[in-house]
Each structure stands twice: as structure tokens, then as C-alpha cells.
Design a protein around this motif. Sequence first.
Motif, PDB file in Angstrom:
ATOM      1  N   ALA A  53       2.500  -2.485   7.422  1.00  0.00           N
ATOM      2  CA  ALA A  53       1.535  -2.595   6.331  1.00  0.00           C
ATOM      3  C   ALA A  53       0.807  -3.922   6.433  1.00  0.00           C
ATOM      4  O   ALA A  53       1.226  -4.837   7.126  1.00  0.00           O
ATOM      5  CB  ALA A  53       2.245  -2.487   4.984  1.00  0.00           C
ATOM      6  N   ALA A  83      -0.577   1.236   5.512  1.00  0.00           N
ATOM      7  CA  ALA A  83      -0.895   0.933   4.116  1.00  0.00           C
ATOM      8  C   ALA A  83      -1.444  -0.480   4.024  1.00  0.00           C
ATOM      9  O   ALA A  83      -1.110  -1.343   4.830  1.00  0.00           O
ATOM     10  CB  ALA A  83       0.347   1.075   3.243  1.00  0.00           C
ATOM     11  N   ALA A  98      -3.168  -0.511  -3.842  1.00  0.00           N
ATOM     12  CA  ALA A  98      -2.764  -0.048  -2.526  1.00  0.00           C
ATOM     13  C   ALA A  98      -3.747   0.970  -1.971  1.00  0.00           C
ATOM     14  O   ALA A  98      -4.393   1.720  -2.710  1.00  0.00           O
ATOM     15  CB  ALA A  98      -1.375   0.592  -2.609  1.00  0.00           C
ATOM     16  N   THR A 119      -3.342   3.799   1.083  1.00  0.00           N
ATOM     17  CA  THR A 119      -2.454   4.384   2.086  1.00  0.00           C
ATOM     18  C   THR A 119      -3.236   5.400   2.906  1.00  0.00           C
ATOM     19  O   THR A 119      -4.178   6.013   2.432  1.00  0.00           O
ATOM     20  CB  THR A 119      -1.217   5.043   1.446  1.00  0.00           C
TER      21      THR A 119
END
Length: 164
Positions: free
Chosen positions: A82, A118, A161, A163
Amino acid sequence: MPLPHELRATPPRLRPALEADAAALADLARPFVRSGALRERPLTLYTARAADFLVAEGPGGSLEGCVGLRVYPDEEGDPGPAGVLYNFCVAGHRQGRGVGARLLRAALARSRDQGLEALYTATTGDGALFLRHGFTPATARPAPVSWVRSLDPRRNARILALTR
């Protein structure tokens, strides 16, 4: 010699930051630190992590915006590699002119090129630019553990976030 209005109209050039940009990165962030929008970071961090940053360089060579993308490898409990976008700021005279959107799109492209599953960010603002680019409100749970531990709960930042 370009006139002041011509300098404002010329779009800044996006490029990776260099170690030599560290002081300019700190100077660019300073008004946002004073307002509470950004955490204060030492000059040594900007020097050590210059490769994390994309910058918007104005026609006169000054930095008019920046965003850091820090990659977090898989850590215990993390769902996969990430990234975290941090220290995202645009100089006052460039705000509302698309500089932030260009920086964010470039950071998103860089994250895709690096195979990140992500992206996360923490913001004390409304996060509208992030939301327009596909980020959604999130909890700290799926984010990189070491990044979550570094957040200051007194800042009351929202986690967003994206994703894939």
C-alpha cells in the motif's frame, strides 16, 4: 521577461523532487503547518525522503505544490502493498487552478506503476479533491500498521482510501 499574470497562467511542470529541493519543500509546507493542515516535518525528512515527492515547479523555478507517496511493503496484518499520500499542498496563489488535481493524478499514476493495491491519506480538511478522484472514507484498520501508529489522534484527521 514574463509579466506576473503570465507566470500565473503558465502551468507548472511536474517532476520528481530532488534532495536539493528539501528546503523548498519545507518552505512550501510552512503556511499549512502554521494553519494546522499539515504536521510539521523536519528538514532532514524532506532530504531523506525527497524521492517520495512529486513537485509542481513554476516557470521561475519555485515550487508551487507537492505530494509525497510513501510505499509500505506488506507488514503483518496488512492486506498487501500500500501507499500513503502525505504532505500534499499547493501554494496559495496556485490553489483553484488545477495544480492539486494534476499532482494527485500523477501520484495515482505513480502508485499504479508501483503495483500498489491501496492508497491512504489522512486529512484535516474536507478531502473533496481526494473524494473526486475515487477515495472514500475509511477506518484505520486496513491501512499500513506503522503509518496508523504514526498518526496523531489530537489532529482528528479523517482517513481516506482508494483500493484497486
